[in-house]
Write an enzyme that holds these catalytic residues in place. Structure first.
Site: not given
Ligand SMILES: [Ca+2]
Ligand SMILES: [Mg+2]
Ligand SMILES: [Ca+2]
Ligand SMILES: [Mg+2]
Ligand code: NI
Lengths: 426, 426
Positions: B136, B143, B209, B211, B243, B247, B250, B263, B267, B374
């Site tokens: 990733d 971002h 996320e 992506e 993804d 938080r 993480q 994470k 996914t 965000e």
């Molecule tokens: Ca990511």
């Molecule tokens: Mg993931």
């Protein structure tokens, strides 16, 4: 244990009948062509490899689990390790009996014996499993402390989170290679000095990392964590692992998402998986943990294994390897079972054959650290290897890891994990 | 392009004859049993899936590369994507011809047509490739800046290294799942408050996320980097990727080795791989880079693609999804080809079917950021989703990503990438 094999085993061999580690091999081209060269599982016994595909085809796995299983007719050990501990126990009992001096079935059948016992010097070892994912932990406190001191200074060398959880990152599975594979010096970016652009070129800080790695057994479904107290049933065994590291690339890239190209150019593992069953006599209490871990990491049996580890370097152009460091697996603060339970607590699924590296295994003393970064303090204290000076690895240097548990009258050894540095591509 | 298919395709379909994205599917149990249920490759056309195993078995791939290839008789697309661009071009030409209104071979053969054209509603989509490794990246500057501001404060939100190299980390391949798979809320550790021990429990900051991800084509041997100017030949196509991120987990774990359990619980990718060939009409200039990248990252063709992206949330218990953000693939600072060249510059080997995530694709405006972290500024600015208030995702919330390139009279779309949050295990 009083076990004796009809296969002659030297007293200093790593592979007596008490060990019986599993690997995957291919007969060298000299002694077989065509189909004969297909990869197949084997166990090491003395200087020989017992071909499990032949043993299996001969119907000698006659226990209830393995009787009609195709698990030894595969090109990898994934199916076998996925069967779990009852199958592992059955295979071990069957093989110890078949190889015993008292059992005639193989001992007295010279044609079968010739087919299934191959000289180790006449086989090529391959990766033992297809590695779906490779994870690298960071479980030695001494290593974490030394890295913190070197990269971030003396203020707070170990982050607070380190004491609460077994820190880890995902490694690169594609570049895991078998012992003996040459390692090409990687190129990459490193720290700019002052206002100049970053350096680009072959790494100037090529290092090894002394690690061991667990091979995952059955594993778990996505969303279903493995309890720490049954985690041992999901660990098939251990190998030696060299997590080659380019320290300058790593230092420049690793904030904020962790190591990437500084590691992903190659990771070497030893070919023989020593099972937890064989290591059982060498179990020892793991370090007391303070602060006490959270309940999901609190285990009723908190054990490490007493596995002495050595790193030897044969400097480019020299004949003789030099011992550079001696450590022990028992230096790990977080146990294998805590690592595995933590890895799955969020529901992450482990698959049979996955690789879980311990992280660099450094002990408390200067002579027991697990990498050159620590040994030379990031190049500030060059080491004298029998007349050859090294800050980091040079092209042509060969690094050899060895591990051997000393039992009463026998060893349970891992053989070696080696790799030689080749020059960067132009 | 003037192409018309005999298969009726709605004007707003994502999958006209100009697209022809590849996936792997299994006929639903309703319309086939036994062998019929084996996974096989297909391409999407309107509301149908063209079964490539049937097309291949009927001998309709008659070009020089694919004529006798078993690549469409596999349970994954790995073999096909490993063949490289000439094979991809040949397959695309053959399929556009076979599906064309002017070509009778399939159009007029009702029994073959019935065998190979299945209603999309009657198939189950699976992961399109076996993913050896998933990487990733972190390639949107907006971002990176927002994350820096939130996690580290305003002093220097983006690290200096970010502007010199496409930062990335290894992700977890085992937990990549296909669109529609439920996502179980992970449990884990989070920051302690004051002197208390760390929190343990279900994540309180469940996020998505936005992506996209590249599917790797032939790839490279260990030790042999791929030049940035031929990197596009190693990218088969793109999918949408969510993804999922916890938080709080993480934030507590990620120093110093990067994201791990925050994470690795899941996914999600969309099932249809849209090829770079289909995306070619939507190529656009990528952002000018300052400082100028090092030579190994300097490319003669520096392109992004104009792919509008949308995130919709259907809050638990509600009927209607709400649009929460709109971004665009063209917001990426580092291009796909730069990512791939960087990934291999140290010799790291990529394998066919590997997954390369772009990182969260945030644009410069408030309504174009790619995650709730965000959007709600780490929970400080709760969002009103049509009357439902959200800081982070709640159990039962469904997140839907959509992407569709608008051509002249046709779309090249990605379909959707969805996942619904299930409660944590007790
Ligand atoms: Ca990511
Ligand atoms: Mg993931
Ligand atoms: Ca390591
Ligand atoms: Mg490595
Ligand atoms: Ni991986």
């Amino acid at each position: 244990m009083g076990l004796i094999s009809f296969v002659e085993v030297d007293l200093d061999s790593h592979f007596p009948i008490e060990n019986l580690p599993y690997g995957v091999f291919r007969p060298s081209s000299a002694c077989g062509g065509g189909d004969a060269a297909a990869p197949r599982p084997g166990v090491a016994i003395g200087d020989f490899v017992l071909d499990l595909s032949v043993v299996s085809s001969a119907g000698l796995f006659d226990g209830p689990i393995l009787k009609n299983s195709p698990c030894f007719l595969q090109a990898s050990l994934n199916m076998f390790v996925g069967l779990g501990r009852p199958a592992w126990k059955e295979a071990r009992l069957t093989l110890q009996r078949l190889l015993s001096v008292d059992e005639p079935i193989l001992r007295d059948n010279s044609s079968l014996r010739e087919k299934c016992l191959l000289k180790m010097s006449e086989v090529e070892m391959l990766l033992p499993t297809v590695i779906g994912d490779y994870t690298d932990f960071f479980s030695s406190m001494h290593h974490a402390k030394n890295c913190g001191l070197i990269f971030r200074g003396p203020a707070k060398p170990i982050q607070e989170n380190w004491f609460h959880l077994p820190i880890a990152y995902h490694g690169r599975a594609s570049s895991v290679v078998i012992s003996g594979t040459p390692i090409v010096r990687p190129r990459g970016q490193a720290y700019p000095t002052g206002s100049s652009p970053p350096y680009f070129g072959p790494t100037q800080k090529m290092d090894f990392e002394l690690e061991m790695a667990a091979i995952v057994g059955p594993g778990n479904e996505l969303g279903k964590p493995i309890d720490v107290n049954i985690a041992a049933d999901h660990i098939f065994g251990l190998v030696l692992m060299n997590d080659w590291s380019a320290r300058d690339i790593q230092a420049w890239e690793y904030v904020p998402l962790g190591p990437f190209l500084g590691k992903s150019f190659g990771t070497t593992i030893s070919p023989w998986i020593v099972t937890l069953d064989a290591l059982e006599p060498f179990a020892c209490e793991a370090p007391k943990q303070d602060p006490e871990p959270l309940p999901y990491l609190t285990e009723s049996k908190h054990v490490n294994y007493d596995i002495p580890l050595e790193v030897w370097i044969k400097p480019a152009g020299h004949e003789h390897p030099v011992l550079v460091t001696s450590s022990n697996f028992s230096n790990l603060y977080w146990t294998l079972t805590q690592q595995l339970a933590h890895h799955t607590i969020n529901g992450c699924n482990l698959r049979p054959g996955d690789l879980l590296g311990t992280g660099t295994i450094s002990g408390p003393e200067e002579g027991s650290v697990g990498c050159l970064l620590e040994l030379t303090w990031n190049g500030q204290k060059p080491q004298n290897l029998n007349g050859t000076i090294r800050k980091f690895l040079e092209d042509g240097d060969e690094v050899v890891f060895k591990a051997c548990c000393k039992g009463k009258g026998y060893n349970v050894g891992f053989g070696s994990c080696t790799g030689k540095i080749q020059p960067a591509i132009p």
